[in-house]
Design a protein around this motif. Structure first.
Motif, PDB file in Angstrom:
ATOM      1  N   CYS A  85       0.849  -1.191   0.000  1.00 60.99           N
ATOM      2  CA  CYS A  85       0.000   0.000   0.000  1.00 60.99           C
ATOM      3  C   CYS A  85       0.885   1.242   0.000  1.00 60.99           C
ATOM      4  O   CYS A  85       1.758   1.389   0.859  1.00 60.99           O
ATOM      5  CB  CYS A  85      -0.927  -0.002   1.223  1.00 60.99           C
ATOM      6  SG  CYS A  85      -2.059   1.402   1.238  1.00 60.99           S
ATOM      7  N   GLY A  86       0.669   2.123  -0.960  1.00 61.12           N
ATOM      8  CA  GLY A  86       1.419   3.366  -1.040  1.00 61.12           C
ATOM      9  C   GLY A  86       0.998   4.332   0.053  1.00 61.12           C
ATOM     10  O   GLY A  86      -0.091   4.224   0.620  1.00 61.12           O
ATOM     11  N   VAL A  87       1.888   5.284   0.349  1.00 59.27           N
ATOM     12  CA  VAL A  87       1.624   6.297   1.378  1.00 59.27           C
ATOM     13  C   VAL A  87       1.463   7.648   0.682  1.00 59.27           C
ATOM     14  O   VAL A  87       2.434   8.249   0.237  1.00 59.27           O
ATOM     15  CB  VAL A  87       2.776   6.363   2.401  1.00 59.27           C
ATOM     16  CG1 VAL A  87       2.499   7.435   3.453  1.00 59.27           C
ATOM     17  CG2 VAL A  87       2.976   4.993   3.057  1.00 59.27           C
ATOM     18  N   CYS A  88       0.206   8.073   0.550  1.00 58.44           N
ATOM     19  CA  CYS A  88      -0.130   9.338  -0.120  1.00 58.44           C
ATOM     20  C   CYS A  88      -0.123  10.454   0.925  1.00 58.44           C
ATOM     21  O   CYS A  88      -0.476  10.219   2.082  1.00 58.44           O
ATOM     22  CB  CYS A  88      -1.513   9.190  -0.740  1.00 58.44           C
ATOM     23  SG  CYS A  88      -2.092  10.648  -1.614  1.00 58.44           S
ATOM     24  N   HIS A  89       0.225  11.660   0.492  1.00 61.69           N
ATOM     25  CA  HIS A  89       0.179  12.775   1.456  1.00 61.69           C
ATOM     26  C   HIS A  89      -1.258  12.995   1.953  1.00 61.69           C
ATOM     27  O   HIS A  89      -1.472  13.503   3.049  1.00 61.69           O
ATOM     28  CB  HIS A  89       0.745  14.058   0.834  1.00 61.69           C
ATOM     29  CG  HIS A  89       1.297  15.018   1.834  1.00 61.69           C
ATOM     30  ND1 HIS A  89       2.628  15.340   1.943  1.00 61.69           N
ATOM     31  CD2 HIS A  89       0.674  15.718   2.820  1.00 61.69           C
ATOM     32  CE1 HIS A  89       2.801  16.197   2.936  1.00 61.69           C
ATOM     33  NE2 HIS A  89       1.634  16.447   3.481  1.00 61.69           N
ATOM     34  N   SER A  90      -2.241  12.569   1.167  1.00 62.50           N
ATOM     35  CA  SER A  90      -3.637  12.665   1.619  1.00 62.50           C
ATOM     36  C   SER A  90      -3.854  11.819   2.876  1.00 62.50           C
ATOM     37  O   SER A  90      -4.678  12.170   3.729  1.00 62.50           O
ATOM     38  CB  SER A  90      -4.596  12.173   0.524  1.00 62.50           C
ATOM     39  OG  SER A  90      -4.459  12.958  -0.624  1.00 62.50           O
ATOM     40  N   ASP A  91      -3.139  10.706   2.987  1.00 64.36           N
ATOM     41  CA  ASP A  91      -3.257   9.856   4.178  1.00 64.36           C
ATOM     42  C   ASP A  91      -2.899  10.664   5.428  1.00 64.36           C
ATOM     43  O   ASP A  91      -3.559  10.569   6.462  1.00 64.36           O
ATOM     44  CB  ASP A  91      -2.304   8.651   4.101  1.00 64.36           C
ATOM     45  CG  ASP A  91      -2.598   7.725   2.931  1.00 64.36           C
ATOM     46  OD1 ASP A  91      -3.617   7.929   2.245  1.00 64.36           O
ATOM     47  OD2 ASP A  91      -1.791   6.799   2.705  1.00 64.36           O
ATOM     48  N   LEU A  92      -1.831  11.458   5.279  1.00 62.81           N
ATOM     49  CA  LEU A  92      -1.362  12.275   6.407  1.00 62.81           C
ATOM     50  C   LEU A  92      -2.372  13.399   6.708  1.00 62.81           C
ATOM     51  O   LEU A  92      -2.751  13.600   7.861  1.00 62.81           O
ATOM     52  CB  LEU A  92       0.011  12.843   6.051  1.00 62.81           C
ATOM     53  CG  LEU A  92       0.795  13.601   7.114  1.00 62.81           C
ATOM     54  CD1 LEU A  92       2.270  13.646   6.720  1.00 62.81           C
ATOM     55  CD2 LEU A  92       0.316  15.015   7.314  1.00 62.81           C
ATOM     56  N   HIS A  93      -2.829  14.103   5.649  1.00 65.01           N
ATOM     57  CA  HIS A  93      -3.844  15.158   5.865  1.00 65.01           C
ATOM     58  C   HIS A  93      -5.041  14.565   6.615  1.00 65.01           C
ATOM     59  O   HIS A  93      -5.593  15.175   7.523  1.00 65.01           O
ATOM     60  CB  HIS A  93      -4.379  15.694   4.534  1.00 65.01           C
ATOM     61  CG  HIS A  93      -3.429  16.493   3.687  1.00 65.01           C
ATOM     62  ND1 HIS A  93      -2.695  17.554   4.141  1.00 65.01           N
ATOM     63  CD2 HIS A  93      -3.130  16.404   2.358  1.00 65.01           C
ATOM     64  CE1 HIS A  93      -1.995  18.090   3.137  1.00 65.01           C
ATOM     65  NE2 HIS A  93      -2.235  17.385   2.045  1.00 65.01           N
ATOM     66  N   PHE A  94      -5.443  13.363   6.183  1.00 61.55           N
ATOM     67  CA  PHE A  94      -6.647  12.734   6.733  1.00 61.55           C
ATOM     68  C   PHE A  94      -6.414  12.262   8.172  1.00 61.55           C
ATOM     69  O   PHE A  94      -7.219  12.541   9.070  1.00 61.55           O
ATOM     70  CB  PHE A  94      -7.050  11.565   5.834  1.00 61.55           C
ATOM     71  CG  PHE A  94      -8.237  10.798   6.308  1.00 61.55           C
ATOM     72  CD1 PHE A  94      -9.507  11.348   6.226  1.00 61.55           C
ATOM     73  CD2 PHE A  94      -8.104   9.518   6.842  1.00 61.55           C
ATOM     74  CE1 PHE A  94     -10.622  10.645   6.671  1.00 61.55           C
ATOM     75  CE2 PHE A  94      -9.206   8.806   7.281  1.00 61.55           C
ATOM     76  CZ  PHE A  94     -10.475   9.366   7.189  1.00 61.55           C
ATOM     77  N   ALA A  95      -5.286  11.570   8.403  1.00 57.06           N
ATOM     78  CA  ALA A  95      -5.008  11.043   9.759  1.00 57.06           C
ATOM     79  C   ALA A  95      -4.965  12.182  10.771  1.00 57.06           C
ATOM     80  O   ALA A  95      -5.357  12.023  11.919  1.00 57.06           O
ATOM     81  CB  ALA A  95      -3.685  10.278   9.758  1.00 57.06           C
ATOM     82  N   ARG A  96      -4.497  13.352  10.333  1.00 55.18           N
ATOM     83  CA  ARG A  96      -4.350  14.495  11.256  1.00 55.18           C
ATOM     84  C   ARG A  96      -5.527  15.463  11.168  1.00 55.18           C
ATOM     85  O   ARG A  96      -5.464  16.587  11.643  1.00 55.18           O
ATOM     86  CB  ARG A  96      -3.023  15.201  10.977  1.00 55.18           C
ATOM     87  CG  ARG A  96      -1.876  14.216  11.191  1.00 55.18           C
ATOM     88  CD  ARG A  96      -0.510  14.837  11.155  1.00 55.18           C
ATOM     89  NE  ARG A  96       0.476  13.789  11.447  1.00 55.18           N
ATOM     90  CZ  ARG A  96       1.774  13.959  11.405  1.00 55.18           C
ATOM     91  NH1 ARG A  96       2.279  15.141  11.111  1.00 55.18           N
ATOM     92  NH2 ARG A  96       2.592  12.965  11.672  1.00 55.18           N
ATOM     93  N   ASN A  97      -6.587  15.046  10.495  1.00 53.24           N
ATOM     94  CA  ASN A  97      -7.833  15.823  10.386  1.00 53.24           C
ATOM     95  C   ASN A  97      -7.624  17.215   9.794  1.00 53.24           C
ATOM     96  O   ASN A  97      -8.332  18.165  10.140  1.00 53.24           O
ATOM     97  CB  ASN A  97      -8.534  15.925  11.752  1.00 53.24           C
ATOM     98  CG  ASN A  97     -10.008  16.304  11.589  1.00 53.24           C
ATOM     99  OD1 ASN A  97     -10.596  16.113  10.522  1.00 53.24           O
ATOM    100  ND2 ASN A  97     -10.596  16.863  12.623  1.00 53.24           N
ATOM    101  N   GLU A  98      -6.687  17.316   8.848  1.00 49.60           N
ATOM    102  CA  GLU A  98      -6.425  18.631   8.257  1.00 49.60           C
ATOM    103  C   GLU A  98      -7.546  19.067   7.319  1.00 49.60           C
ATOM    104  O   GLU A  98      -7.626  20.230   6.942  1.00 49.60           O
ATOM    105  CB  GLU A  98      -5.074  18.609   7.526  1.00 49.60           C
ATOM    106  CG  GLU A  98      -3.913  18.495   8.511  1.00 49.60           C
ATOM    107  CD  GLU A  98      -2.547  18.371   7.848  1.00 49.60           C
ATOM    108  OE1 GLU A  98      -2.458  18.448   6.604  1.00 49.60           O
ATOM    109  OE2 GLU A  98      -1.561  18.188   8.580  1.00 49.60           O
ATOM    110  N   TRP A  99      -8.397  18.132   6.892  1.00 52.79           N
ATOM    111  CA  TRP A  99      -9.532  18.495   6.023  1.00 52.79           C
ATOM    112  C   TRP A  99     -10.845  18.569   6.818  1.00 52.79           C
ATOM    113  O   TRP A  99     -11.901  18.752   6.263  1.00 52.79           O
ATOM    114  CB  TRP A  99      -9.676  17.498   4.871  1.00 52.79           C
ATOM    115  CG  TRP A  99      -8.508  17.479   3.933  1.00 52.79           C
ATOM    116  CD1 TRP A  99      -7.669  18.512   3.618  1.00 52.79           C
ATOM    117  CD2 TRP A  99      -8.055  16.356   3.158  1.00 52.79           C
ATOM    118  NE1 TRP A  99      -6.731  18.107   2.695  1.00 52.79           N
ATOM    119  CE2 TRP A  99      -6.945  16.793   2.396  1.00 52.79           C
ATOM    120  CE3 TRP A  99      -8.484  15.025   3.024  1.00 52.79           C
ATOM    121  CZ2 TRP A  99      -6.264  15.943   1.527  1.00 52.79           C
ATOM    122  CZ3 TRP A  99      -7.809  14.190   2.156  1.00 52.79           C
ATOM    123  CH2 TRP A  99      -6.703  14.647   1.416  1.00 52.79           C
TER     124      TRP A  99
END
Ligand code: NAP
Ligand code: ZN
Length: 354
Positions: free
Chosen positions: A43-57
């Protein structure tokens, strides 16, 4: 519709916006008639994963399991499944469900359907629970949303095509990037490096715009004809008013007007990067030269398959750094420092044996 039974698999989740990701157990549904059950290999690690895990959206529900660049092997299929059988390789990107009957779905734009369900951050209609992504041992997905994987490519290096690949392929195709066009790719990370490979494969003149002087040699190796270090004003000024198209793949706050200034008359800048904070647009940067600014979201399922087949035919994969599941928090720290060459990919065998 009666609720299917569920079973447990190991996964990595975020329990809130601040804590590191940690191992947990999650529920997957037993495959229903249209479902494909996949043992996740990479499984690739997208920067969206980080935005999402940290509730940036600002829409994350916890516990959250990121991951939408999934490749693996089919372990079971439902009675109505025709495209896959146990043992096949399979891929899953950012989408796992949609009605398939609305005008957007009919055009092949499932990503724009009002009923679109993301691989994480959506709602699983079968279990009535949040969808959970690919940082896990297995996933169960409706066959419409499962992609065929070319046999001739390195499987780990294929995984990021499921998001970084289609997210750059789709706008480059839409804006007809090809011979005679000068194309800029801003941000040489996971998306950006695939943007370079595709723009080059489509025959354009490719220029990378990077904040990292240290990535210059890599940019050329990946296929760029020229590299601009965007923090050097003189280098930027030399290219003012010359680009037909620019793809902005930046994950953080930045001055997009500086890149609009590089566009020629009628040029377009398409945003795919999704920084947490809004961007400021100077109207003069657009009106002088009838320039346009647009956005693009991943791509539909048919176009994702077209992209994978194109990669199979042209031998295109991602440049990856393979990591263990327990290195994910370190990988996030490095993403924030733009220290990625050029996509982290998790080897899920490390989760199975943990
Ligand atoms: P990534 O691998 O972390 O790459 C981002 C790159 O942006 C960095 O490597 C860096 O490149 C550049 N950058 C970082 N901070 C910057 C700054 N302050 N100013 C200028 N450039 C900066 O991220 P990714 O996975 O490619 O994702 C990029 C963005 O696209 C994220 O926001 C992600 O959520 C979004 N995304 C959108 C879609 C969609 O469908 N629209 C799909 C997937 C991802 P240099 O070192 O070259 O400057
Ligand atoms: Zn992504």
């Amino acid at each position: 519709m009666s609720k299917p039974r569920a079973y447990s698999v190991k996964a990595y989740s975020a329990t809130d916006a601040k804590s590191p990701l940690a191992q947990t157990t999650i529920q997957r549904r037993e495959p229903t008639d249209r479902d494909v059950q996949i043992e996740i290999l990479f499984c690739g690690v997208c920067h969206s994963d980080l935005h999402f895990a940290r509730n940036e959206w600002h829409f994350t529900q916890y516990p959250a399991v990121p991951g939408h660049e999934i490749v693996g092997r089919v372990t079971k299929v439902g009675a109505a499944v025709t495209k896959f059988k146990p043992g096949d390789l399979a891929g899953v990107g950012c989408l796992v469900d949609a009605d398939l009957s609305c005008p957007q779905c009919k055009k092949g734009f499932e990503q724009f359907s009002p009923t679109m369900v993301g691989t994480y951050g959506g709602t699983d209609k079968h279990l009535g629970a949040p969808t959970l992504g690919g940082y896990s041992e297995a996933i169960v997905v409706d066959e419409h949303f499962v992609l065929r994987i070319p046999q001739n490519l390195n499987l780990a290096a294929v995984a990021p095509l499921l998001c970084a690949g289609i997210t750059t392929y789709s706008p480059l195709r839409h804006w007809k990037v090809g011979p005679g066009k000068k194309v800029g790719i801003v941000g040489l990370g996971g998306l950006g490096h695939m943007g370079v490979k595709f723009a080059r494969a489509f025959g354009a003149h490719v220029v990378v715009l990077t904040t990292s002087e240290s990535k210059k040699a890599d940019a050329l190796r990946l296929g760029a004809h020229e590299v601009i270090v965007s923090t050097h004003a003189a280098e930027m000024a030399k290219h003012a008013g010359t680009f037909d198209f620019i793809l902005d793949c930046v994950s953080a706050e930045h001055d997009v007007n500086a890149y609009l200034g590089l566009l020629a008359v009628d040029g377009n800048l398409t945003l795919v990067g999704l920084p947490e904070k809004p961007l400021l647009i100077a109207p003069f940067a657009l009106v002088m030269g009838r320039k346009s600014l647009s956005g693009s979201l991943i791509g539909g399922i048919a176009e994702t398959q077209e992209m994978l087949d194109f990669c199979g035919q042209h031998g295109i994969t991602c440049d990856i750094e393979l990591i263990r599941m327990d290195q994910i928090n370190e990988a996030y720290d490095r993403l924030l420092k733009s220290d990625v060459k050029y996509r982290f990919v998790i080897d899920l065998s490390s989760l199975k044996s943990s």
